[in-house]
Design a protein around this motif. Structure first.
Motif, PDB file in Angstrom:
ATOM      1  N   CYS A   1       0.923  -1.107  -0.027  1.00  0.00           N
ATOM      2  CA  CYS A   1      -0.209   0.015   0.048  1.00  0.00           C
ATOM      3  C   CYS A   1       0.944   1.323  -0.024  1.00  0.00           C
ATOM      4  CB  CYS A   1      -0.971  -0.131   1.536  1.00  0.00           C
ATOM      5  SG  CYS A   1      -1.889  -1.389   1.297  1.00  0.00           S
ATOM      6  N   SER A   2       2.063   1.230   0.618  1.00  0.00           N
ATOM      7  CA  SER A   2       3.099   2.218   0.555  1.00  0.00           C
ATOM      8  C   SER A   2       3.487   3.039  -0.729  1.00  0.00           C
ATOM      9  CB  SER A   2       4.138   2.051   1.602  1.00  0.00           C
ATOM     10  OG  SER A   2       4.945   1.172   0.843  1.00  0.00           O
ATOM     11  N   ALA A   3       3.515   2.261  -1.671  1.00  0.00           N
ATOM     12  CA  ALA A   3       4.101   2.932  -3.106  1.00  0.00           C
ATOM     13  C   ALA A   3       3.001   3.733  -3.607  1.00  0.00           C
ATOM     14  CB  ALA A   3       4.178   1.630  -3.936  1.00  0.00           C
ATOM     15  N   PRO A   4       1.717   3.411  -3.738  1.00  0.00           N
ATOM     16  CA  PRO A   4       0.883   4.431  -4.277  1.00  0.00           C
ATOM     17  C   PRO A   4       0.645   5.797  -3.376  1.00  0.00           C
ATOM     18  CG  PRO A   4      -0.281   2.478  -3.691  1.00  0.00           C
ATOM     19  CD  PRO A   4       0.994   1.966  -3.647  1.00  0.00           C
ATOM     20  N   LEU A   5       0.739   5.419  -2.068  1.00  0.00           N
ATOM     21  CA  LEU A   5       0.326   6.405  -1.041  1.00  0.00           C
ATOM     22  C   LEU A   5       1.394   7.410  -1.164  1.00  0.00           C
ATOM     23  CD1 LEU A   5      -1.208   4.535   1.763  1.00  0.00           C
ATOM     24  CD2 LEU A   5      -2.322   6.541   0.529  1.00  0.00           C
ATOM     25  N   SER A   6       2.764   6.801  -1.540  1.00  0.00           N
ATOM     26  CA  SER A   6       3.757   7.750  -1.339  1.00  0.00           C
ATOM     27  C   SER A   6       3.918   8.467  -2.665  1.00  0.00           C
ATOM     28  CB  SER A   6       5.106   6.986  -1.267  1.00  0.00           C
ATOM     29  OG  SER A   6       5.373   6.184  -2.399  1.00  0.00           O
ATOM     30  N   LEU A   7       3.507   8.099  -3.836  1.00  0.00           N
ATOM     31  CA  LEU A   7       3.488   8.970  -5.013  1.00  0.00           C
ATOM     32  C   LEU A   7       2.530   9.813  -4.976  1.00  0.00           C
ATOM     33  CD1 LEU A   7       3.522   5.813  -7.625  1.00  0.00           C
ATOM     34  CD2 LEU A   7       5.097   7.635  -7.198  1.00  0.00           C
ATOM     35  N   LEU A   8       1.303   9.480  -4.320  1.00  0.00           N
ATOM     36  CA  LEU A   8       0.191  10.487  -4.134  1.00  0.00           C
ATOM     37  C   LEU A   8       0.685  11.754  -3.121  1.00  0.00           C
ATOM     38  CD1 LEU A   8      -2.728  11.758  -4.318  1.00  0.00           C
ATOM     39  CD2 LEU A   8      -3.422  10.233  -2.712  1.00  0.00           C
ATOM     40  N   THR A   9       1.383  11.147  -2.224  1.00  0.00           N
ATOM     41  CA  THR A   9       2.029  12.264  -1.240  1.00  0.00           C
ATOM     42  C   THR A   9       2.890  13.419  -2.131  1.00  0.00           C
ATOM     43  OG1 THR A   9       1.946  10.550   0.648  1.00  0.00           O
ATOM     44  CG2 THR A   9       3.227  12.565   0.995  1.00  0.00           C
ATOM     45  N   ARG A  10       3.571  12.710  -2.908  1.00  0.00           N
ATOM     46  CA  ARG A  10       4.835  13.639  -3.506  1.00  0.00           C
ATOM     47  C   ARG A  10       4.350  14.529  -4.733  1.00  0.00           C
ATOM     48  NH1 ARG A  10       6.764  10.086  -0.374  1.00  0.00           N
ATOM     49  NH2 ARG A  10       8.850   9.937   0.254  1.00  0.00           N
ATOM     50  N   VAL A  11       2.986  14.460  -4.934  1.00  0.00           N
ATOM     51  CA  VAL A  11       2.362  15.139  -6.081  1.00  0.00           C
ATOM     52  C   VAL A  11       2.435  16.795  -5.656  1.00  0.00           C
ATOM     53  CG1 VAL A  11       0.221  15.781  -7.147  1.00  0.00           C
ATOM     54  CG2 VAL A  11       0.904  13.530  -6.881  1.00  0.00           C
ATOM     55  N   GLY A  12       2.477  17.044  -4.162  1.00  0.00           N
ATOM     56  CA  GLY A  12       2.290  18.352  -3.823  1.00  0.00           C
ATOM     57  C   GLY A  12       1.627  18.493  -2.563  1.00  0.00           C
ATOM     58  N   PRO A  13       1.397  19.610  -2.025  1.00  0.00           N
ATOM     59  CA  PRO A  13       0.683  19.467  -0.685  1.00  0.00           C
ATOM     60  C   PRO A  13      -0.690  19.353  -0.801  1.00  0.00           C
ATOM     61  CG  PRO A  13       2.016  21.665  -1.158  1.00  0.00           C
ATOM     62  CD  PRO A  13       2.062  20.779  -2.349  1.00  0.00           C
ATOM     63  N   VAL A  14      -1.454  19.366  -2.051  1.00  0.00           N
ATOM     64  CA  VAL A  14      -2.846  18.769  -2.072  1.00  0.00           C
ATOM     65  C   VAL A  14      -2.743  17.402  -2.123  1.00  0.00           C
ATOM     66  CG1 VAL A  14      -4.944  18.723  -3.383  1.00  0.00           C
ATOM     67  CG2 VAL A  14      -3.688  21.115  -2.855  1.00  0.00           C
ATOM     68  N   GLY A  15      -1.972  16.910  -2.859  1.00  0.00           N
ATOM     69  CA  GLY A  15      -1.611  15.332  -2.870  1.00  0.00           C
ATOM     70  C   GLY A  15      -1.538  14.889  -1.560  1.00  0.00           C
TER      71      GLY A  15
END
Length: 271
Positions: A224-238
């Motif tokens: 689960c960490s891979a997609p969540l980390s990618l979303l986190t790194r989109v920017g503050p909103v992500g």
């Protein structure tokens, strides 16, 4: 909370899948509790902002020791590219932790009391009262968090003086995590004190040997960490959106572990 039943104990070798299936049956009524992991994730605002500005991907495997939130799945890497971490694999700067540590322990402990108490009541009675759980378990949960902080300091602070001990310290922390992971769940499921819950947890682990479940949960969190980390790194909103997504996911993991511990302890649960 519910006491152990007189029924026979569950087979320690039973696969975890049925428990995860039962988890989703409880999630709809327990979903408001997801606000707790959302709040605890957002409490680390500086880490959230730092992670949102970081490139690459992080993979974090978290064992079922305590409360799951975004930071159980995502860790801001120290550099670009791929970083891989496991629980207790890093040590934050102590001077940064000390000023806010006492306040964090109190707030986090109170939230955990309502959260874990709510989960225990939800799976054993079908209903829960967050405020009542805070009143009932708050002091014990705050004390438990304080004890954990002291224990982690005792394990990792010597590394400042003797860095080569790092591997031994990590292994010791992981071993203790496995041996006592049911503690917080036993505390609320059987309404025990901290010492009694720890001894009961150790006995349950020794009798049922749930190493497969323990590792299975860690593997799933890493997936689960891979997609969540990618979303986190989109920017503050992500990053904020990742915290929102991780909150019910973290709740699902905690409910699943609570169901497993209840099964090990012969505590009856509702469907």
């Amino acid at each position: 909370m519910a006491q152990p039943s007189d029924g026979s104990s569950a087979d320690a070798s039973s696969p975890p899948e049925p428990i995860f299936e039962r988890t989703f049956a409880h999630l709809s009524r327990l979903l408001p509790l997801a606000l707790v992991p959302l709040v605890t994730a957002l409490m680390n605002a500086s880490d959230l902002l730092a992670a949102s500005r970081t490139d690459g991907i992080s993979i974090r495997a978290s064992f079922p020791v305590y409360r799951y939130d975004l930071w159980s799945f995502v860790e801001a890497p120290t550099g670009d590219g791929l970083s891989v971490s496991v629980p207790f694999g890093t040590l934050e700067s102590l001077p940064l932790l000390v000023p806010a540590l006492a306040a964090y322990v109190v707030v986090s402990g109170a939230l955990s009391a309502g959260y874990f108490g709510g989960i225990a009541a939800g799976i054993t009675t079908g209903r829960y009262d967050f405020a009542a759980s805070v009143r009932r378990f708050g002091v014990r949960m705050i004390a438990l968090e304080a004890l954990v902080v002291v224990a982690l300091a005792a394990v990792f602070l010597p590394l400042i003086v003797v860095p080569p001990l790092f591997v031994a310290a990590v292994l010791a922390a992981l071993a203790l995590s496995y041996l006592f992971f049911p503690t917080v769940y036993v505390l609320v499921l059987e309404d025990r004190g901290i010492e009694s819950a720890a001894r009961r947890a150790r006995g349950l682990v020794r009798r049922h040997q749930p190493l497969g479940f323990f590792l299975f949960v860690a593997i799933v969190t890493a997936v689960c960490s891979a997609p969540l980390s990618l979303l986190t790194r989109v920017g503050p909103v992500g990053a904020v959106l990742a915290a929102v997504v991780a909150a019910p996911l973290g709740l699902a993991f905690n409910v699943a572990v609570a169901l497993k511990v209840a099964e090990m302890a012969d505590v009856e649960t509702v469907e």
